[in-house]
Design an enzyme around this catalytic site. Structure first.
Site, PDB file in Angstrom:
ATOM      1  N   GLY A 249      46.791  41.275  -0.341  1.00  0.00           N
ATOM      2  CA  GLY A 249      46.862  43.051   0.204  1.00  0.00           C
ATOM      3  C   GLY A 249      48.224  43.107   1.392  1.00  0.00           C
ATOM      4  N   SER A 250      47.574  44.150   2.248  1.00  0.00           N
ATOM      5  CA  SER A 250      48.512  44.269   3.294  1.00  0.00           C
ATOM      6  C   SER A 250      48.537  42.905   4.897  1.00  0.00           C
ATOM      7  CB  SER A 250      48.011  45.677   3.908  1.00  0.00           C
ATOM      8  OG  SER A 250      46.827  45.570   4.151  1.00  0.00           O
ATOM      9  N   THR A 251      49.305  42.444   5.425  1.00  0.00           N
ATOM     10  CA  THR A 251      49.470  42.143   6.459  1.00  0.00           C
ATOM     11  C   THR A 251      48.546  42.364   7.454  1.00  0.00           C
ATOM     12  OG1 THR A 251      51.727  42.091   6.007  1.00  0.00           O
ATOM     13  CG2 THR A 251      50.842  40.267   8.693  1.00  0.00           C
ATOM     14  N   GLU A 272      48.444  37.052  -0.459  1.00  0.00           N
ATOM     15  CA  GLU A 272      50.110  37.299  -0.197  1.00  0.00           C
ATOM     16  C   GLU A 272      50.255  38.770  -0.312  1.00  0.00           C
ATOM     17  OE1 GLU A 272      52.190  35.998  -1.865  1.00  0.00           O
ATOM     18  OE2 GLU A 272      50.856  34.035  -2.302  1.00  0.00           O
ATOM     19  N   CYS A 307      55.234  45.187  -3.841  1.00  0.00           N
ATOM     20  CA  CYS A 307      55.131  43.884  -2.514  1.00  0.00           C
ATOM     21  C   CYS A 307      57.037  43.750  -2.007  1.00  0.00           C
ATOM     22  CB  CYS A 307      54.482  43.540  -2.803  1.00  0.00           C
ATOM     23  SG  CYS A 307      54.686  42.604  -4.403  1.00  0.00           S
TER      24      CYS A 307
HETATM   25  P1  NAD Z   1      45.096  46.638   1.672  1.00  0.00           P
HETATM   26  O1  NAD Z   1      45.352  45.683   2.198  1.00  0.00           O
HETATM   27  O2  NAD Z   1      44.302  47.667   1.658  1.00  0.00           O
HETATM   28  O3  NAD Z   1      43.645  45.842   0.579  1.00  0.00           O
HETATM   29  C1  NAD Z   1      43.574  44.732  -0.335  1.00  0.00           C
HETATM   30  C2  NAD Z   1      41.869  44.335   0.011  1.00  0.00           C
HETATM   31  O4  NAD Z   1      41.042  43.448   0.733  1.00  0.00           O
HETATM   32  C3  NAD Z   1      40.886  45.068  -0.519  1.00  0.00           C
HETATM   33  O5  NAD Z   1      40.654  44.694  -1.715  1.00  0.00           O
HETATM   34  C4  NAD Z   1      40.148  45.570   0.279  1.00  0.00           C
HETATM   35  O6  NAD Z   1      38.865  46.560   0.063  1.00  0.00           O
HETATM   36  C5  NAD Z   1      39.777  44.234   1.017  1.00  0.00           C
HETATM   37  N1  NAD Z   1      39.900  44.330   2.935  1.00  0.00           N
HETATM   38  C6  NAD Z   1      39.811  45.909   3.471  1.00  0.00           C
HETATM   39  N2  NAD Z   1      39.623  45.449   4.917  1.00  0.00           N
HETATM   40  C7  NAD Z   1      39.272  43.763   4.556  1.00  0.00           C
HETATM   41  C8  NAD Z   1      38.732  43.102   5.216  1.00  0.00           C
HETATM   42  N3  NAD Z   1      38.699  43.062   6.584  1.00  0.00           N
HETATM   43  N4  NAD Z   1      38.447  42.697   5.211  1.00  0.00           N
HETATM   44  C9  NAD Z   1      38.209  41.418   3.808  1.00  0.00           C
HETATM   45  N5  NAD Z   1      38.883  42.324   2.848  1.00  0.00           N
HETATM   46  C10 NAD Z   1      39.041  43.567   2.847  1.00  0.00           C
HETATM   47  O7  NAD Z   1      46.048  46.549   0.277  1.00  0.00           O
HETATM   48  P2  NAD Z   1      46.104  47.540  -0.937  1.00  0.00           P
HETATM   49  O8  NAD Z   1      46.343  48.955  -0.350  1.00  0.00           O
HETATM   50  O9  NAD Z   1      45.142  47.161  -1.295  1.00  0.00           O
HETATM   51  O10 NAD Z   1      47.332  46.750  -1.358  1.00  0.00           O
HETATM   52  C11 NAD Z   1      48.445  47.159  -0.864  1.00  0.00           C
HETATM   53  C12 NAD Z   1      49.261  46.491  -0.292  1.00  0.00           C
HETATM   54  O11 NAD Z   1      49.415  44.830  -1.164  1.00  0.00           O
HETATM   55  C13 NAD Z   1      50.771  46.250  -0.098  1.00  0.00           C
HETATM   56  O12 NAD Z   1      50.992  45.625   1.170  1.00  0.00           O
HETATM   57  C14 NAD Z   1      51.344  45.064  -0.849  1.00  0.00           C
HETATM   58  O13 NAD Z   1      52.904  44.845  -0.421  1.00  0.00           O
HETATM   59  C15 NAD Z   1      50.361  44.209  -0.579  1.00  0.00           C
HETATM   60  N6  NAD Z   1      50.583  43.043  -2.611  1.00  0.00           N
HETATM   61  C16 NAD Z   1      51.665  41.643  -2.192  1.00  0.00           C
HETATM   62  C17 NAD Z   1      51.223  41.696  -3.230  1.00  0.00           C
HETATM   63  C18 NAD Z   1      52.182  39.913  -2.881  1.00  0.00           C
HETATM   64  O14 NAD Z   1      51.821  39.804  -4.437  1.00  0.00           O
HETATM   65  N7  NAD Z   1      52.369  39.684  -2.367  1.00  0.00           N
HETATM   66  C19 NAD Z   1      51.190  41.683  -4.618  1.00  0.00           C
HETATM   67  C20 NAD Z   1      50.415  42.996  -4.668  1.00  0.00           C
HETATM   68  C21 NAD Z   1      50.734  43.743  -3.611  1.00  0.00           C
END
Ligand code: NAD
Length: 505
Positions: A249-251, A272, A307
């Protein structure tokens, strides 16, 4: 190839029960807990206008129930105690069930996230099946090792790979099944008990895929799912008995998880995260039209929501006009259209995501829009849910866009006079996921690839994705590595057992 996909049959025949349900509940071993009084429902906004059931926000007691059941299942050994050969067969069966159900899963994914059905059918679904099969097939080829030190004659140590215990897998909404497979399959292969927390934007498709795993023979206690948004995820990662968190997910979210996960004891963490892909057209780059095609495809095929997209292109100053014009032509193949009907690109994940990215464009001068086709002057047909691919050139180096993951179809071009300076600029980013070099000079390729501080560097290509090669970032793009045999290390820990021959004490 253009093809029209008739999905009506899929919708009515097989999605009905999923979509008409009262709400999407967690998938727990203790189903009585799944039905505990619902703390809150998260409503869904759907691009199609078709109703998506609201998602249950998993409560503290549901999270507790999931973790307790996972621990029990791990302890009873019903999964990890099985011969590797049998676990391998179960995982292969899961792959076949997903393959057989691909049309329905792709359709659900499309309705939830707006990615086009054809892209899901041609790319995401087959890829997730391949990932599953690749890890499953490797599972019974891994050996523990024995080390003979010779310190005490015939002494040796057995270095045994063991599972970690309860693993939380937190998923993003983009490519939910591929990111699910990257985590869950090596985790299960190593014998762990996994609790998945999918994104609130891609829950139904993951729930259906996990039910197929149970059908294939994975015990439900070893593969559960919690539903909800960041609150549910946060509750899960803080549980002491969760021994490992695997996150994509996001940084920003990764940092929050890092802070929360270690409040009570230590855990293994792998992240990731996002990126700002830098693609350098080298001093010895040729075939700019081919380069432009590779850039446009990898940047715009999912509305920039990848990503590792090449979102910053560095070009020699004297080639910048030509490359910008060629990208401007190539991007016309990636205009968004109705996700269920287009053979090409669908929508973005939410109206909020579109509005946020568009607001950033509104603040810019007209002069920085490098191509006639762009979102500012030619918004797309479905303007609330999608954006026209946009190329910007001439932004000052201090502009925040250079180091912000926009996650939208917005590409930046940066002309350079000295390629070393382009590399320095790329390396100054806080991200470090994917970079690329386009050059027909092997020495230039080698030199730039060595200097680029990124986890993945593509030479004369972008987005190669073989399962045998690890994938992951550096700096704020994360710390883990997915895919390849390396992934097994992330979901296991070694135990060293020392044997001394009799009489050597
Ligand atoms: P996000 O960070 O908003 O959410 C990711 C997940 O984390 C979701 O399931 C969300 O509900 C959960 N989450 C949110 N806050 C949390 C917390 N405080 N504690 C625990 N879990 C929490 O990301 P997104 O919008 O779902 O996805 C897009 C992001 O993912 C982009 O930054 C993208 O670059 C990244 N991404 C990276 C890869 C990789 O392999 N490097 C692959 C796909 C996506």
């Amino acid at each position: 190839m253009t093809r029209t996909i008739n999905t009506d049959a899929v919708t009515e025949a097989s999605l009905g029960s999923v979509l008409s349900g009262g709400g999407c509940m967690p998938l727990l071993a203790d189903q009585a807990s799944a039905g505990l009084q619902v703390e809150a429902w998260l409503e869904r906004d759907a691009w199609s206008g078709q109703r998506l059931p609201p998602t249950c926000q998993s409560s503290d007691s549901q999270v507790d129930a999931a973790v307790a059941a996972a621990q029990r299942s791990f302890a009873d050994g019903a999964w990890r105690g099985q011969p590797k050969r049998l676990r391998r067969e179960v995982l292969l069966r899961w792959a076949s069930l997903i393959e057989a159900d691909a049309a329905r899963l792709a359709h659900l994914n499309c309705l939830e996230t707006g990615r086009s059905l054809s892209s899901l059918l041609q790319d995401s679904l087959p890829k997730s099946v391949q990932v599953l099969r690749w890890f499953a097939e490797l599972l019974d080829k891994l050996d523990d090792r024995a080390v003979h030190t010779g310190e005490f004659g015939a002494d040796f140590a057995l270095v045994r790979r063991e599972p970690i215990g309860v693993v939380a897998a937190i998923l993003p909404w983009n490519d939910p099944l591929v990111t699910l497979a990257w985590k869950v399959v090596p985790a299960l292969a190593m014998g762990n008990a996994v609790i998945v927390k999918p994104s609130e934007h891609a829950t139904l498709v993951v729930r259906e895929a996990l039910q197929l795993a149970h059908q294939a023979g994975v015990p439900i206690g070893c593969l559960q799912m919690l539903t909800g948004d960041g609150l549910a995820g946060s509750r899960l990662v803080q549980r002491r008995d969760v021994r490992k968190v695997a996150f994509t997910g996001s940084t920003r979210t990764a940092a929050a998880i890092g802070a929360a996960a270690h409040r009570d004891g230590l855990k293994r963490l792998s992240f990731e995260c996002g990126g700002k892909g830098a693609f350098i057209f080298g001093r010895h780059g040729r075939e700019p039209a081919e380069f432009a095609g590779v850039v446009a495809r990898n940047m715009f095929y999912n509305q920039g929501q990848i990503c590792s997209a090449p979102s910053v292109v560095h070009v020699p100053h004297e080639a910048a006009d030509e490359v910008a014009a060629l990208i401007g032509e190539a991007l016309k193949n990636f205009l968004p259209d109705h996700p269920l009907q287009t053979p090409g690109v669908g929508f973005m994940v939410s109206r909020e995501a579109v509005a946020k990215a568009r607001a950033g464009l509104h603040e810019l001068d007209d002069a920085v829009f490098a191509c006639a086709v762009n979102d500012r002057h030619a918004p797309p047909r479905f303007a609330d849910w999608s954006m026209t691919p946009t190329v910007l050139r001439g932004l000052p180096d201090s502009h925040p866009f250079w180091d912000t993951e926009l996650f939208a179809p917005i590409l930046l071009i940066r002309p350079y006079r000295d390629v070393a300076e382009a590399v320095d600029f790329a390396n100054a980013s806080k991200f470090g996921l994917a970079a690329g070099v386009w050059s027909q000079d092997i020495d230039e390729c080698n030199e730039l690839a060595s200097k680029l501080v990124f986890g993945n560097v593509h030479i004369n290509s972008w987005g190669d994705d073989p399962n045998q090669v690890p994938f992951g970032g550096v700096k704020d793009s994360g710390s883990g590595r997915e895919k390849a045999a390396d992934a097994f290390d992330d979901y296991s820990q070694t135990k060293s057992i020392f044997f001394r021959p009799r009489g050597a004490c």
